[in-house]
Scaffold this motif. Structure first.
Motif, PDB file in Angstrom:
ATOM      1  N   ASP A   1     -16.705  77.226  15.264  1.00  0.00           N
ATOM      2  CA  ASP A   1     -17.020  75.833  14.978  1.00  0.00           C
ATOM      3  C   ASP A   1     -17.521  75.147  16.244  1.00  0.00           C
ATOM      4  O   ASP A   1     -18.552  74.479  16.236  1.00  0.00           O
ATOM      5  CB  ASP A   1     -15.786  75.114  14.416  1.00  0.00           C
ATOM      6  CG  ASP A   1     -16.061  73.678  14.015  1.00  0.00           C
ATOM      7  OD1 ASP A   1     -17.202  73.358  13.620  1.00  0.00           O
ATOM      8  OD2 ASP A   1     -15.116  72.869  14.078  1.00  0.00           O
TER       9      ASP A   1
ATOM     10  N   PRO B   1     -18.485  70.707   9.033  1.00  0.00           N
ATOM     11  CA  PRO B   1     -17.328  70.261   8.253  1.00  0.00           C
ATOM     12  C   PRO B   1     -17.562  68.873   7.668  1.00  0.00           C
ATOM     13  O   PRO B   1     -18.503  68.170   8.025  1.00  0.00           O
ATOM     14  CB  PRO B   1     -16.218  70.228   9.298  1.00  0.00           C
ATOM     15  CG  PRO B   1     -16.913  69.938  10.579  1.00  0.00           C
ATOM     16  CD  PRO B   1     -18.252  70.606  10.470  1.00  0.00           C
TER      17      PRO B   1
ATOM     18  N   TRP C   1     -13.903  71.926   5.092  1.00  0.00           N
ATOM     19  CA  TRP C   1     -15.183  72.578   4.818  1.00  0.00           C
ATOM     20  C   TRP C   1     -15.334  72.712   3.322  1.00  0.00           C
ATOM     21  O   TRP C   1     -14.369  73.045   2.618  1.00  0.00           O
ATOM     22  CB  TRP C   1     -15.232  73.961   5.466  1.00  0.00           C
ATOM     23  CG  TRP C   1     -15.491  73.878   6.925  1.00  0.00           C
ATOM     24  CD1 TRP C   1     -16.705  74.005   7.546  1.00  0.00           C
ATOM     25  CD2 TRP C   1     -14.546  73.641   7.974  1.00  0.00           C
ATOM     26  NE1 TRP C   1     -16.559  73.842   8.898  1.00  0.00           N
ATOM     27  CE2 TRP C   1     -15.241  73.613   9.189  1.00  0.00           C
ATOM     28  CE3 TRP C   1     -13.172  73.416   7.994  1.00  0.00           C
ATOM     29  CZ2 TRP C   1     -14.628  73.395  10.412  1.00  0.00           C
ATOM     30  CZ3 TRP C   1     -12.557  73.191   9.205  1.00  0.00           C
ATOM     31  CH2 TRP C   1     -13.277  73.181  10.400  1.00  0.00           C
TER      32      TRP C   1
ATOM     33  N   VAL D   1     -19.223  77.244   2.440  1.00  0.00           N
ATOM     34  CA  VAL D   1     -18.734  78.456   3.111  1.00  0.00           C
ATOM     35  C   VAL D   1     -19.175  79.704   2.336  1.00  0.00           C
ATOM     36  O   VAL D   1     -19.676  80.667   2.931  1.00  0.00           O
ATOM     37  CB  VAL D   1     -17.200  78.426   3.290  1.00  0.00           C
ATOM     38  CG1 VAL D   1     -16.691  79.747   3.852  1.00  0.00           C
ATOM     39  CG2 VAL D   1     -16.791  77.263   4.195  1.00  0.00           C
TER      40      VAL D   1
ATOM     41  N   ARG E   1     -25.197  77.322  12.413  1.00  0.00           N
ATOM     42  CA  ARG E   1     -25.093  76.039  11.727  1.00  0.00           C
ATOM     43  C   ARG E   1     -26.445  75.350  11.564  1.00  0.00           C
ATOM     44  O   ARG E   1     -26.787  74.874  10.481  1.00  0.00           O
ATOM     45  CB  ARG E   1     -24.143  75.119  12.480  1.00  0.00           C
ATOM     46  CG  ARG E   1     -24.019  73.737  11.855  1.00  0.00           C
ATOM     47  CD  ARG E   1     -23.040  72.874  12.607  1.00  0.00           C
ATOM     48  NE  ARG E   1     -21.704  73.393  12.409  1.00  0.00           N
ATOM     49  CZ  ARG E   1     -20.712  73.292  13.282  1.00  0.00           C
ATOM     50  NH1 ARG E   1     -20.897  72.666  14.419  1.00  0.00           N
ATOM     51  NH2 ARG E   1     -19.530  73.811  13.030  1.00  0.00           N
TER      52      ARG E   1
END
Length: 84
Positions: free
Chosen positions: A39, A47, A56, A61, A72
């Motif tokens: 992350d 998130p 999340w 996911v 990301r």
């Protein structure tokens, strides 16, 4: 997720739409420490923040996994349902 009566369901993976870091990590088969590291490095989907809570989207996911876990920034550009 299909559960059998003799199989306990993880409290992190009970079918909720928003996953905690623990639940998301478990869904991906990694440790919580690795999830948090990824992350910070921008390797997992963004998130959702609700007050001080970070979650999340289960859908994000699972889609991210199906897309072979892109970084990301790349995932945010190409994720399904994105408009614009």
């Amino acid at each position: 997720m299909i559960s059998k009566p003799d199989m306990p369901v993880s409290p992190h993976l009970d079918g909720t739409l928003l996953l905690s870091a623990e639940g998301a990590a478990e869904l991906c088969g990694m440790s919580l420490r690795t999830w948090r590291r990824w992350d910070s490095a921008g390797l997992i989907p963004s998130p959702v923040r609700i007050g001080r809570t970070t979650r999340w989207r289960r859908e994000d996911v699972l889609g991210w996994i199906a897309a072979k876990c892109p970084k990301r920034q790349e995932w945010e550009r190409k994720k399904p349902g994105k408009t614009g």
